[in-house]
Design a protein around this motif. Structure first.
Motif, PDB file in Angstrom:
ATOM      1  N   PRO A   1     -73.051  31.364 -22.476  1.00 53.47           N
ATOM      2  CA  PRO A   1     -72.421  32.670 -22.277  1.00 53.47           C
ATOM      3  C   PRO A   1     -71.082  32.573 -21.538  1.00 53.47           C
ATOM      4  N   GLN A   2     -70.724  31.353 -21.121  1.00 50.71           N
ATOM      5  CA  GLN A   2     -69.508  31.157 -20.351  1.00 50.71           C
ATOM      6  C   GLN A   2     -68.312  30.947 -21.287  1.00 50.71           C
ATOM      7  N   HIS A   3     -67.203  31.621 -21.012  1.00 49.20           N
ATOM      8  CA  HIS A   3     -65.984  31.459 -21.775  1.00 49.20           C
ATOM      9  C   HIS A   3     -65.066  30.497 -21.031  1.00 49.20           C
ATOM     10  N   VAL A   4     -64.196  29.792 -21.770  1.00 46.29           N
ATOM     11  CA  VAL A   4     -63.300  28.811 -21.155  1.00 46.29           C
ATOM     12  C   VAL A   4     -61.879  29.102 -21.609  1.00 46.29           C
ATOM     13  N   TYR A   5     -60.969  29.156 -20.638  1.00 53.05           N
ATOM     14  CA  TYR A   5     -59.555  29.414 -20.886  1.00 53.05           C
ATOM     15  C   TYR A   5     -58.786  28.258 -20.254  1.00 53.05           C
ATOM     16  N   VAL A   6     -57.937  27.564 -21.037  1.00 50.84           N
ATOM     17  CA  VAL A   6     -57.184  26.403 -20.550  1.00 50.84           C
ATOM     18  C   VAL A   6     -55.704  26.766 -20.531  1.00 50.84           C
ATOM     19  N   PHE A   7     -55.081  26.510 -19.412  1.00 51.53           N
ATOM     20  CA  PHE A   7     -53.664  26.807 -19.203  1.00 51.53           C
ATOM     21  C   PHE A   7     -52.988  25.510 -18.782  1.00 51.53           C
ATOM     22  N   ARG A   8     -52.102  24.970 -19.646  1.00 52.22           N
ATOM     23  CA  ARG A   8     -51.376  23.719 -19.350  1.00 52.22           C
ATOM     24  C   ARG A   8     -49.944  24.068 -18.987  1.00 52.22           C
ATOM     25  N   PHE A   9     -49.395  23.365 -18.008  1.00 59.24           N
ATOM     26  CA  PHE A   9     -48.025  23.639 -17.600  1.00 59.24           C
ATOM     27  C   PHE A   9     -47.394  22.398 -16.993  1.00 59.24           C
ATOM     28  N   GLY A  10     -46.067  22.408 -16.924  1.00 58.49           N
ATOM     29  CA  GLY A  10     -45.334  21.304 -16.321  1.00 58.49           C
ATOM     30  C   GLY A  10     -43.846  21.506 -16.456  1.00 58.49           C
ATOM     31  N   LYS A  11     -43.102  20.718 -15.711  1.00 58.26           N
ATOM     32  CA  LYS A  11     -41.650  20.829 -15.732  1.00 58.26           C
ATOM     33  C   LYS A  11     -41.067  20.104 -16.951  1.00 58.26           C
ATOM     34  N   HIS A  12     -41.488  18.848 -17.159  1.00 53.87           N
ATOM     35  CA  HIS A  12     -40.982  18.070 -18.288  1.00 53.87           C
ATOM     36  C   HIS A  12     -42.056  17.835 -19.348  1.00 53.87           C
ATOM     37  N   ARG A  13     -43.292  17.660 -18.907  1.00 55.84           N
ATOM     38  CA  ARG A  13     -44.436  17.490 -19.799  1.00 55.84           C
ATOM     39  C   ARG A  13     -45.541  18.425 -19.345  1.00 55.84           C
ATOM     40  N   LEU A  14     -46.458  18.722 -20.227  1.00 57.40           N
ATOM     41  CA  LEU A  14     -47.580  19.601 -19.891  1.00 57.40           C
ATOM     42  C   LEU A  14     -48.711  18.762 -19.282  1.00 57.40           C
ATOM     43  N   ASN A  15     -48.448  18.148 -18.108  1.00 58.87           N
ATOM     44  CA  ASN A  15     -49.415  17.242 -17.505  1.00 58.87           C
ATOM     45  C   ASN A  15     -50.246  17.892 -16.397  1.00 58.87           C
ATOM     46  N   ASN A  16     -50.119  19.178 -16.185  1.00 65.67           N
ATOM     47  CA  ASN A  16     -50.931  19.919 -15.213  1.00 65.67           C
ATOM     48  C   ASN A  16     -51.797  20.899 -15.996  1.00 65.67           C
ATOM     49  N   ARG A  17     -52.991  21.165 -15.464  1.00 66.99           N
ATOM     50  CA  ARG A  17     -53.815  22.134 -16.189  1.00 66.99           C
ATOM     51  C   ARG A  17     -54.719  22.911 -15.239  1.00 66.99           C
ATOM     52  N   VAL A  18     -54.996  24.119 -15.670  1.00 61.52           N
ATOM     53  CA  VAL A  18     -55.935  25.006 -14.989  1.00 61.52           C
ATOM     54  C   VAL A  18     -56.983  25.384 -16.023  1.00 61.52           C
ATOM     55  N   ILE A  19     -58.240  25.168 -15.676  1.00 57.07           N
ATOM     56  CA  ILE A  19     -59.347  25.533 -16.559  1.00 57.07           C
ATOM     57  C   ILE A  19     -60.130  26.633 -15.861  1.00 57.07           C
ATOM     58  N   ILE A  20     -60.240  27.771 -16.513  1.00 53.15           N
ATOM     59  CA  ILE A  20     -60.944  28.912 -15.938  1.00 53.15           C
ATOM     60  C   ILE A  20     -62.213  29.149 -16.748  1.00 53.15           C
ATOM     61  N   ARG A  21     -63.340  29.088 -16.074  1.00 55.66           N
ATOM     62  CA  ARG A  21     -64.627  29.386 -16.704  1.00 55.66           C
ATOM     63  C   ARG A  21     -65.056  30.764 -16.220  1.00 55.66           C
ATOM     64  N   TYR A  22     -65.299  31.650 -17.166  1.00 55.65           N
ATOM     65  CA  TYR A  22     -65.650  33.016 -16.778  1.00 55.65           C
ATOM     66  C   TYR A  22     -66.725  33.566 -17.701  1.00 55.65           C
ATOM     67  N   SER A  23     -67.352  34.622 -17.239  1.00 56.04           N
ATOM     68  CA  SER A  23     -68.365  35.321 -18.041  1.00 56.04           C
ATOM     69  C   SER A  23     -68.158  36.813 -17.825  1.00 56.04           C
ATOM     70  N   HIS A  24     -68.982  37.598 -18.463  1.00 53.57           N
ATOM     71  CA  HIS A  24     -68.901  39.050 -18.337  1.00 53.57           C
ATOM     72  C   HIS A  24     -70.144  39.567 -17.620  1.00 53.57           C
ATOM     73  N   THR A  25     -69.947  40.559 -16.773  1.00 54.31           N
ATOM     74  CA  THR A  25     -71.098  41.194 -16.128  1.00 54.31           C
ATOM     75  C   THR A  25     -71.744  42.151 -17.124  1.00 54.31           C
ATOM     76  N   TRP A  26     -72.855  42.721 -16.765  1.00 55.94           N
ATOM     77  CA  TRP A  26     -73.540  43.633 -17.683  1.00 55.94           C
ATOM     78  C   TRP A  26     -72.750  44.920 -17.897  1.00 55.94           C
ATOM     79  N   THR A  27     -71.778  45.204 -16.996  1.00 53.40           N
ATOM     80  CA  THR A  27     -70.928  46.385 -17.176  1.00 53.40           C
ATOM     81  C   THR A  27     -69.675  46.064 -17.994  1.00 53.40           C
TER      82      THR A  27
END
Length: 100
Positions: free
Chosen positions: A19-45
């Motif tokens: 039930p977990q969703h995954v969002y990947v955000f890559r960033f960098g100045k010259h290359r995309l060598n940094n990343r943020v991975i966000i794992r999220y889900s939804h509440t019952w509301t």
């Protein structure tokens, strides 16, 4: 991101069995060598609930794991200040070497 001249790329990974969703955000100045991975889900509301935020910057072997966005933003601000200080020191040493 654009204020600091950083390139970025976003991608969403659709879950198959969890039930977990995954969002990947890559960033960098010259290359995309940094990343943020966000794992999220939804509440019952229907609201989003962030379960975990993983950050890996500049070839780090172990990701930094945050439970809230505020912790992540504080870490990134501190890291950017450190990088700016390093760049200023490098430019000073380059100027000193040029003067000699």
């Amino acid at each position: 991101m654009r204020e600091n001249d950083l390139m970025y790329k976003k991608e969403y990974i659709r879950p198959m069995m969890t039930p977990q969703h995954v969002y990947v955000f890559r960033f960098g100045k010259h290359r995309l060598n940094n990343r943020v991975i966000i794992r999220y889900s939804h509440t019952w509301t229907g609201r989003l609930r962030i379960n975990e935020i993983d950050v890996r910057l500049h070839h780090q072997h172990h990701p930094r794991i945050f439970l809230t966005e505020a912790d992540l933003i504080d870490y990134l601000k501190h890291h950017m200040e450190k990088e700016k200080r390093r760049e200023q020191e490098r430019s000073r040493t380059d100027d000193d070497n040029d003067a000699e």
